[in-house]
Design an enzyme around this catalytic site. Sequence first.
Site, PDB file in Angstrom:
ATOM      1  CB  SER A  12      21.189 -50.705 114.416  1.00 16.57           C
ATOM      2  OG  SER A  12      19.924 -50.196 114.142  1.00 16.57           O
TER       3      SER A  12
ATOM      4  CG  ASP B 174      17.115 -55.879 110.225  1.00 19.13           C
ATOM      5  OD1 ASP B 174      16.277 -55.159 110.795  1.00 19.13           O
ATOM      6  OD2 ASP B 174      18.310 -55.927 110.558  1.00 19.13           O
TER       7      ASP B 174
ATOM      8  CG  HIS C 247      17.632 -54.743 114.297  1.00 12.18           C
ATOM      9  ND1 HIS C 247      17.788 -54.236 113.023  1.00 12.18           N
ATOM     10  CD2 HIS C 247      18.136 -53.793 115.135  1.00 12.18           C
ATOM     11  CE1 HIS C 247      18.339 -53.037 113.095  1.00 12.18           C
ATOM     12  NE2 HIS C 247      18.569 -52.757 114.364  1.00 12.18           N
TER      13      HIS C 247
END
Length: 519
Positions: free
Chosen positions: A231, A458, A488
């Site tokens: 991320s 995602d 995610h």
Amino acid sequence: MPTSTPLLAAATAAVLLVTAGCSDGGGGSGARTTQDTRGLGVQKLDWQPCPAPSEAEGGGPAPSPLPGGATWECSFMEVPRDYAEPDGDTFEIALIRAKAKDQSKRIGSLLFNFGGPGGSGISALPSMAKDYEKLRERYDLVSFDPRGVGRSEPVECADNRQLDEYYAQDATPDDAKEEAAYTDRLRWYASGCEKNSGDYLPYVGTTNAARDMDLMRQALGDDKLHYLGFSYGTELGGVYAHLFPKNVGRAVFDAVVDPNSTSEQGSLGQAKGFQLALDNFAADCVARGDECQLPGSTAQEVEQFIIGLLARLEKKPIPASGDRELTQTQATNGMAQALYSKEYWPLLEQGLDEADGGNGALLLALSDAMNGRNQEGQYSNIQAANSAVNCVDSKERFSLEQTKAKLPEFRKASPVFGDYLGWGLMSCTEWPVPGQSEHPDVSAPGAAPILVIGNTGDPATPYAGAKAMAEQLGKGVGIEMTYRGQGHGAYGSGSACVQSAVDKYLLDGVVPAAGTVCE
């Protein structure tokens, strides 16, 4: 969501991670391979048994021993507060380590960043260590709390009681009175951050964190930085590769932030991403027929039920936990938390069904998890750190008028999340520290190959970001790989294909072919 609003704030959360830029109070950019830091890179780290996580890190017990009885070790390292003044004040950065099982075949340290910005690596790595046991065969597993996070001189903005009230308040104003209240809350939050942490707010951005990582590399005794970033951690890794391309070892970026996006573009992309995830959730629910607890014979009807529930909550919150109620803002926040992983979809279904019946406890618990609140009512500093990093990174500041003008486009992108993400554009408007850039520079000519993994489903870091990151890293550096899945990130998704490709690269140096697709 930017942390000045109560929606979508987590270690891997939504708009939080798209506003980061490429420079901060340390100043400067451009590829560099050395730092003049008065010998801090060769400091000796004093490793000791790890204490229990601090309140700012989320609390809880000390990390449990690893399989085979190995224990976690913790230490601190000094870094310059301001890299433009290396002889000035310093920060203490907290680290955690589990030594490689086979020291005779040890490659080096593998440094993790799990996202945010604002997530505590000290807390996250032990909680997910079982996923990395194969990597521990030949790597010391290492993570850290970046400057301003957790145990590393945490940014503080408000106390627990104030945060309970703050996160319950309306994040989508509907009239002039509510707009005034909203902007007043943004100003109050920012002033609290300045009052409690103003001395070091200018220095907690991504570029300084990347420079800290190069000092870690040296202090850990590694010639190259081997890295696994998730991320926001992909953006941090990209900035590191830009600054220190010759020092990049084996690196993997998973759940990739689009380095080309401004905060507005990133927020809009996430509105579309969370809407896509909600569409997939609703379609899955309908496909299960009578097993689905939510009303509606089509995905569209399920979503209309959700929209209606949120509208009712805006008018009248419902009982949740103790004397706390579930508001519309917290319900939407809890929904976003559950959309991060397909494994959480049953909780989302149950939470929506219970809220429809007047019990908001589960959706509130999901919202609390997103905001960093534990069962004792204590908040980690993930929100405060997130605001601090994002607002020093991004120079974008949106006025009330500019924000309102953009809301129709956000609502079109997502009838559920659009308003929240649109209003979140104002999250840095009242921040006391100016931002530095629109988006980061991650070009890294001369760096070793970096494996860049995008997940087609995602919600928080949409799939297109992986291609953009691979292109910006440069030809022969960014190696793009696709996972066709939900949630995610890809490495922890259960895909044997993804895990095998990542492990072979990190452990054996075998780079998968560009364009590899995993189901």
